[in-house]
Design an enzyme around this catalytic site. Structure first.
Site, PDB file in Angstrom:
ATOM      1  N   VAL A  16       0.599   1.605  -2.275  1.00 47.17           N
ATOM      2  CA  VAL A  16       0.406   0.115  -2.125  1.00 47.17           C
ATOM      3  C   VAL A  16      -1.259  -0.257  -1.958  1.00 47.17           C
ATOM      4  O   VAL A  16      -1.756  -1.145  -2.746  1.00 47.17           O
ATOM      5  CB  VAL A  16       1.158  -0.477  -0.899  1.00 47.17           C
ATOM      6  N   CYS A 152      10.075  -4.779   0.134  1.00 49.43           N
ATOM      7  CA  CYS A 152       9.803  -5.115  -1.252  1.00 49.43           C
ATOM      8  C   CYS A 152      11.158  -5.303  -1.937  1.00 49.43           C
ATOM      9  O   CYS A 152      11.446  -5.913  -2.835  1.00 49.43           O
ATOM     10  CB  CYS A 152       9.324  -3.796  -1.906  1.00 49.43           C
ATOM     11  N   GLN A 179      16.473   0.610  -6.816  1.00 50.77           N
ATOM     12  CA  GLN A 179      15.128   0.611  -6.611  1.00 50.77           C
ATOM     13  C   GLN A 179      14.210   1.388  -7.293  1.00 50.77           C
ATOM     14  O   GLN A 179      14.595   2.611  -7.327  1.00 50.77           O
ATOM     15  CB  GLN A 179      14.835   0.754  -4.962  1.00 50.77           C
ATOM     16  N   GLY A 183       8.409   2.813  -4.943  1.00 51.03           N
ATOM     17  CA  GLY A 183       8.871   2.117  -3.731  1.00 51.03           C
ATOM     18  C   GLY A 183       8.971   3.017  -2.542  1.00 51.03           C
ATOM     19  O   GLY A 183       8.796   2.879  -1.515  1.00 51.03           O
ATOM     20  N   HIS A 245      12.287  -3.434  -8.873  1.00 50.79           N
ATOM     21  CA  HIS A 245      13.438  -3.229  -8.314  1.00 50.79           C
ATOM     22  C   HIS A 245      14.347  -4.286  -8.828  1.00 50.79           C
ATOM     23  O   HIS A 245      13.984  -5.499  -9.167  1.00 50.79           O
ATOM     24  CB  HIS A 245      13.390  -3.393  -6.771  1.00 50.79           C
ATOM     25  N   ASN A 329       8.041  -4.133  -7.176  1.00 51.76           N
ATOM     26  CA  ASN A 329       7.932  -3.839  -5.730  1.00 51.76           C
ATOM     27  C   ASN A 329       6.644  -3.569  -5.298  1.00 51.76           C
ATOM     28  O   ASN A 329       6.056  -3.872  -4.060  1.00 51.76           O
ATOM     29  CB  ASN A 329       8.856  -2.682  -5.695  1.00 51.76           C
TER      30      ASN A 329
HETATM   31  P1  NAP Z   1       1.978   5.917   0.706  1.00 48.14           P
HETATM   32  O1  NAP Z   1       1.787   6.153  -0.785  1.00 48.14           O
HETATM   33  O2  NAP Z   1       2.536   7.083   1.510  1.00 48.14           O
HETATM   34  O3  NAP Z   1       0.606   5.690   1.359  1.00 48.14           O
HETATM   35  C1  NAP Z   1       0.203   5.727   2.828  1.00 48.14           C
HETATM   36  C2  NAP Z   1      -1.151   5.493   2.979  1.00 48.14           C
HETATM   37  O4  NAP Z   1      -1.472   5.609   4.618  1.00 48.14           O
HETATM   38  C3  NAP Z   1      -2.064   6.133   2.454  1.00 48.14           C
HETATM   39  O5  NAP Z   1      -3.329   5.590   2.168  1.00 48.14           O
HETATM   40  C4  NAP Z   1      -2.525   7.418   3.741  1.00 48.14           C
HETATM   41  O6  NAP Z   1      -3.758   7.756   3.506  1.00 48.14           O
HETATM   42  C5  NAP Z   1      -2.123   6.357   4.835  1.00 48.14           C
HETATM   43  N1  NAP Z   1      -2.317   7.113   6.084  1.00 48.14           N
HETATM   44  C6  NAP Z   1      -1.262   8.102   6.279  1.00 48.14           C
HETATM   45  N2  NAP Z   1      -1.401   8.568   7.600  1.00 48.14           N
HETATM   46  C7  NAP Z   1      -2.523   8.037   8.072  1.00 48.14           C
HETATM   47  C8  NAP Z   1      -3.188   7.982   9.460  1.00 48.14           C
HETATM   48  N3  NAP Z   1      -2.784   8.761  10.455  1.00 48.14           N
HETATM   49  N4  NAP Z   1      -4.448   7.265   9.566  1.00 48.14           N
HETATM   50  C9  NAP Z   1      -4.785   6.406   8.628  1.00 48.14           C
HETATM   51  N5  NAP Z   1      -4.113   6.211   7.503  1.00 48.14           N
HETATM   52  C10 NAP Z   1      -3.039   7.229   7.230  1.00 48.14           C
HETATM   53  O7  NAP Z   1       2.826   4.660   1.091  1.00 48.14           O
HETATM   54  P2  NAP Z   1       3.011   3.415   0.314  1.00 48.14           P
HETATM   55  O8  NAP Z   1       4.183   3.273  -0.540  1.00 48.14           O
HETATM   56  O9  NAP Z   1       1.648   2.836  -0.324  1.00 48.14           O
HETATM   57  O10 NAP Z   1       3.503   2.233   1.520  1.00 48.14           O
HETATM   58  C11 NAP Z   1       2.443   1.875   2.293  1.00 48.14           C
HETATM   59  C12 NAP Z   1       3.164   0.923   3.523  1.00 48.14           C
HETATM   60  O11 NAP Z   1       3.787  -0.122   2.826  1.00 48.14           O
HETATM   61  C13 NAP Z   1       4.466   1.418   4.263  1.00 48.14           C
HETATM   62  O12 NAP Z   1       4.457   0.992   5.512  1.00 48.14           O
HETATM   63  C14 NAP Z   1       5.589   1.003   3.267  1.00 48.14           C
HETATM   64  O13 NAP Z   1       6.715   1.330   3.828  1.00 48.14           O
HETATM   65  C15 NAP Z   1       4.963  -0.352   2.996  1.00 48.14           C
HETATM   66  N6  NAP Z   1       5.660  -0.728   1.591  1.00 48.14           N
HETATM   67  C16 NAP Z   1       5.579   0.147   0.465  1.00 48.14           C
HETATM   68  C17 NAP Z   1       6.096  -0.432  -0.718  1.00 48.14           C
HETATM   69  C18 NAP Z   1       6.189   0.152  -1.915  1.00 48.14           C
HETATM   70  O14 NAP Z   1       6.715  -0.269  -2.993  1.00 48.14           O
HETATM   71  N7  NAP Z   1       5.667   1.375  -2.003  1.00 48.14           N
HETATM   72  C19 NAP Z   1       6.476  -1.917  -0.512  1.00 48.14           C
HETATM   73  C20 NAP Z   1       6.532  -2.639   0.518  1.00 48.14           C
HETATM   74  C21 NAP Z   1       6.170  -2.274   1.467  1.00 48.14           C
HETATM   75  P3  NAP Z   1      -4.255   9.416   3.080  1.00 48.14           P
HETATM   76  O15 NAP Z   1      -4.329   9.457   1.551  1.00 48.14           O
HETATM   77  O16 NAP Z   1      -5.687   9.671   3.741  1.00 48.14           O
HETATM   78  O17 NAP Z   1      -3.177  10.169   3.426  1.00 48.14           O
END
Ligand code: NAP
Length: 351
Positions: A16, A152, A179, A183, A245, A329
């Site tokens: 995201v 999403c 999905q 996501g 999705h 999404n």
């Molecule tokens: P992701 O790809 O796993 O990215 C997670 C992010 O959080 C990375 O930038 C990571 O940084 C950071 N992070 C992890 N541990 C941390 C810490 N201790 N301190 C500070 N930063 C930290 O996840 P994502 O899919 O982008 O999702 C992000 C959020 O949006 C989640 O809560 C998810 O549920 C929500 N969401 C996702 C979607 C989707 O379609 N993917 C849609 C709606 C909502 P590093 O790279 O440094 O580890």
């Protein structure tokens, strides 16, 4: 607007976060002044930290490449808006800290969504829920505040249902989702678990899809949010699609309308038109007439990924109507939704 509003992206390296970096490139109102992530990424340039993980477009926008990633600590970051794209395992205390420090936190994580004084916002659906912000700041003695996006999977079908809820009322919903892989974040589902396969389980997803619409269609009573009553049953599946999705819905209406009434209500729905927000889709609900559309690969980018794409609207022999909804999404379901939320905050004088 002469001077742009400084914003930071927390979780800038993830799935995201990357989408935020792309959507905020040359944004007319906002300028990215800080990028936050974990200590694993801190001190690296954005390009070094993301490296081969950049996945949302051809290349990293120039403005972000050489920016140094910082840890998500409000004391070290200046700005007015904190866009949240943090892993939900760490988001809660970080987002609270930023809100306390005076930021408008516009979050994608699940942590604060269902709190009684935190708006769960879809600008076209429940902009009036922003009346809660003043009370939230008072309740918590914060300089800033938190506003959240729905999940999403929720956002795209609630957007599609909003005109039907307004005109006819909705009693029951059956939903089945297919999905996309993005996501699940990065690196997400292991390739050997999803190639040639469908995974009929996404942890926590069905609960969110059944619960969040009740708050979105509910009311702010001046003190807290009160849910509406709709019976919702969801089944969520992970499929081998990169983005977008696809969901099938069967719905029962409270007041009966014809098939044409239902389609027209969706087509003419455009409550934000007058505001001219930069990320608003010109048509929030796109109704397709072809038998085999929408499809993720072909239709997820309609309206720059900010629309809800509906198709196959027809009568249902069990409930009243059934149809398909497609949404991007990581755009309308996440970063794009948050940018639109922030634009609405600005338009309403809350930033
Ligand atoms: P992701 O790809 O796993 O990215 C997670 C992010 O959080 C990375 O930038 C990571 O940084 C950071 N992070 C992890 N541990 C941390 C810490 N201790 N301190 C500070 N930063 C930290 O996840 P994502 O899919 O982008 O999702 C992000 C959020 O949006 C989640 O809560 C998810 O549920 C929500 N969401 C996702 C979607 C989707 O379609 N993917 C849609 C709606 C909502 P590093 O790279 O440094 O580890």
């Amino acid at each position: 607007m002469t001077k742009k509003i400084p914003v930071c992206v927390l979780g800038a390296t993830g799935m995201v976060g990357q989408r935020f970096i792309q959507l905020l490139d040359n944004h007319p109102w906002f300028e990215v002044t800080a990028l936050g992530a974990s200590e694993r990424s801190a001190e690296k340039t954005y390009e070094e930290a993301v490296g081969g993980r950049w996945i949302v477009s051809d290349s990293i926008p120039d403005y972000a490449r050489e920016m140094k990633i910082v840890e998500c600590n409000a004391e070290n970051i200046d700005g007015k808006i904190a866009f949240g794209a943090l892993d939900s395992g760490v988001a809660e205390p970080i987002e609270k800290e930023f809100a306390k420090a005076g930021f408008a936190v516009v979050s994608n994580s699940k942590n604060h969504r269902m709190e009684k004084d935190v708006p769960l916002l879809i600008p076209e659906v429940n902009a009036q829920h922003l009346d809660s912000v003043k009370v939230q700041k008072k309740n918590r003695d914060w300089e800033g505040f938190i506003v959240t996006n729905p999940n999403c999977t929720t956002i795209q079908f609630v957007l599609a249902l909003a005109p039907l809820h307004q005109e006819f009322g909705i009693n029951k919903i059956f939903l089945t989702s297919m999905q996309a892989l993005s996501g699940a974040g990065y690196p997400g589902v292991a390739s050997l678990n999803i190639i040639d396969n469908v995974v009929p389980f996404i942890g926590g997803e069905e609960g969110k899809v059944e619960e969040e619409p009740l708050k979105l269609f509910g009311e702010w009573n001046g003190q807290e949010f009160k849910d509406t009553e709709i019976a919702i049953s969801a089944q969520c599946n992970r499929v081998n699609v990169k983005d977008g999705h696809l969901e099938t819905l069967n719905i029962e209406l409270d007041k009966k309308g014809s098939l044409e009434d239902v389609k027209n209500a969706m087509k003419k729905f455009n409550p934000l038109k007058e505001l001219n927000l930069p990320s608003s889709p010109s048509q929030p609900i796109i109704v397709m007439d072809e038998d085999d559309r929408p499809q993720p690969r072909m239709d997820r980018d309609l309206e720059r990924g900010m629309g809800s794409v509906v198709g196959r609207v027809r009568e249902c022999p069990v409930l009243d109507y059934k149809f398909i909804v497609l949404g991007h999404n990581t755009v309308r379901g996440a970063a794009g939704a948050a940018v639109l939320n922030a634009e609405l905050l600005k338009a309403k004088g809350l930033i």
